[in-house]
Motif scaffolding. Structure first.
Motif, mmCIF file in Angstrom:
data_model
loop_
_atom_site.group_PDB
_atom_site.id
_atom_site.type_symbol
_atom_site.label_atom_id
_atom_site.label_comp_id
_atom_site.label_asym_id
_atom_site.label_seq_id
_atom_site.Cartn_x
_atom_site.Cartn_y
_atom_site.Cartn_z
ATOM 1 N N UNK A 86 0.835 -1.190 0.000
ATOM 2 C CA UNK A 86 0.000 0.000 0.000
ATOM 3 C C UNK A 86 0.880 1.254 0.000
ATOM 4 N N UNK A 87 0.333 2.328 -0.516
ATOM 5 C CA UNK A 87 1.084 3.576 -0.592
ATOM 6 C C UNK A 87 1.142 4.225 0.792
ATOM 7 N N UNK A 88 2.252 4.853 1.046
ATOM 8 C CA UNK A 88 2.420 5.558 2.321
ATOM 9 C C UNK A 88 1.600 6.839 2.288
ATOM 10 N N UNK A 89 1.164 7.329 3.456
ATOM 11 C CA UNK A 89 0.336 8.550 3.477
ATOM 12 C C UNK A 89 1.025 9.755 2.855
ATOM 13 N N UNK A 90 2.342 9.900 3.061
ATOM 14 C CA UNK A 90 3.015 11.055 2.478
ATOM 15 C C UNK A 90 3.085 10.953 0.954
ATOM 16 N N UNK A 91 3.114 9.721 0.412
ATOM 17 C CA UNK A 91 3.093 9.556 -1.036
ATOM 18 C C UNK A 91 1.735 9.950 -1.608
ATOM 19 N N UNK A 92 0.681 9.626 -0.898
ATOM 20 C CA UNK A 92 -0.665 9.975 -1.339
ATOM 21 C C UNK A 92 -0.839 11.484 -1.344
ATOM 22 N N UNK A 93 -0.362 12.156 -0.283
ATOM 23 C CA UNK A 93 -0.461 13.610 -0.214
ATOM 24 C C UNK A 93 0.323 14.263 -1.350
ATOM 25 N N UNK A 94 1.532 13.752 -1.618
ATOM 26 C CA UNK A 94 2.359 14.307 -2.692
ATOM 27 C C UNK A 94 1.658 14.153 -4.046
ATOM 28 N N UNK A 95 1.030 12.984 -4.265
ATOM 29 C CA UNK A 95 0.331 12.736 -5.518
ATOM 30 C C UNK A 95 -0.870 13.667 -5.672
ATOM 31 N N UNK A 96 -1.598 13.912 -4.568
ATOM 32 C CA UNK A 96 -2.736 14.815 -4.625
ATOM 33 C C UNK A 96 -2.294 16.244 -4.906
ATOM 34 N N UNK A 97 -1.170 16.650 -4.341
ATOM 35 C CA UNK A 97 -0.654 17.987 -4.608
ATOM 36 C C UNK A 97 -0.243 18.122 -6.071
ATOM 37 N N UNK A 98 0.394 17.091 -6.612
ATOM 38 C CA UNK A 98 0.784 17.127 -8.017
ATOM 39 C C UNK A 98 -0.433 17.254 -8.926
ATOM 40 N N UNK A 99 -1.489 16.518 -8.599
ATOM 41 C CA UNK A 99 -2.714 16.600 -9.391
ATOM 42 C C UNK A 99 -3.344 17.984 -9.288
ATOM 43 N N UNK A 100 -3.329 18.551 -8.098
ATOM 44 C CA UNK A 100 -3.903 19.888 -7.903
ATOM 45 C C UNK A 100 -3.135 20.915 -8.718
ATOM 46 N N UNK A 101 -1.804 20.798 -8.776
ATOM 47 C CA UNK A 101 -0.991 21.742 -9.539
ATOM 48 C C UNK A 101 -1.284 21.624 -11.033
ATOM 49 N N UNK A 102 -1.432 20.390 -11.533
ATOM 50 C CA UNK A 102 -1.726 20.222 -12.952
ATOM 51 C C UNK A 102 -3.117 20.724 -13.290
ATOM 52 N N UNK A 103 -4.037 20.627 -12.366
ATOM 53 C CA UNK A 103 -5.383 21.125 -12.615
ATOM 54 C C UNK A 103 -5.425 22.637 -12.626
ATOM 55 N N UNK A 104 -4.622 23.287 -11.782
ATOM 56 C CA UNK A 104 -4.605 24.750 -11.784
ATOM 57 C C UNK A 104 -3.927 25.279 -13.036
ATOM 58 N N UNK A 105 -2.963 24.527 -13.595
ATOM 59 C CA UNK A 105 -2.332 24.938 -14.835
ATOM 60 C C UNK A 105 -3.317 24.864 -16.000
ATOM 61 N N UNK A 106 -4.222 23.911 -15.961
ATOM 62 C CA UNK A 106 -5.204 23.730 -17.027
ATOM 63 C C UNK A 106 -6.430 24.616 -16.849
#
Length: 158
Positions: free
Chosen positions: A115-135
């Protein structure tokens, strides 16, 4: 008999109908044969009792034969069903899926193992949020419900 055959409605319909045909055929044959025999012995037989009785006896014999055949079929079905047993589903071996192109940051060997570690999940969510704000500026420019730029800006496309 197996449990599956005990619960099979068509099997029991076949068996009950066959028994009913045997009983109906026996009653017809024995009734008309008795009447015909008695009237022939005492000399009071008429053409209706003799010739009509023969036809009824043939009809009763056909019903009796069909019923006996049905009983034999249902018993043979029960024997075969008990010998074969209930059908079981065999496990299916799944072939590994082949991917032509894998994502660069995907880990095909260990992705499903741990399973993914909690900090990996948070990092992935932040990356997705950044790509969504760029779009976001491109999405705001569309203004249409269909998602088409031509629809949002009312441009004729030929």
């Amino acid at each position: 008999m197996t449990r599956v055959l005990n619960r099979s409605i068509p099997f029991w319909i076949l068996f009950a109908a066959s028994i009913a045909l045997v009983v109906a055929g026996l009653l017809i044959v024995l009734d008309h044969l008795g009447t015909m025999t008695a009237t022939l012995k005492d000399g009071s037989a008429t053409g209706l009792e003799v010739y009509g009785g023969q036809s009824w006896i043939v009809l009763g014999a056909a019903l009796l034969g069909a019923g006996a055949l049905g009983v034999l079929l249902s018993l043979a079905l029960a024997v075969v069903s008990s010998l074969l047993g209930a059908a079981t589903a065999k496990p299916v071996d799944l072939a590994p899926l082949a991917f032509d192109e894998l994502e660069q940051d995907a880990d095909p060997e260990g992705a499903l193992d741990a399973p993914a570690a909690p900090h990996e999940i948070e990092q992935e969510q932040q990356d997705r949020a950044e790509t969504q704000t760029d779009d976001a500026p491109a999405e705001e420019a569309q203004n249409g419900s269909s998602g088409s730029t031509a629809t949002a800006t009312k441009i004729n496309v030929k």
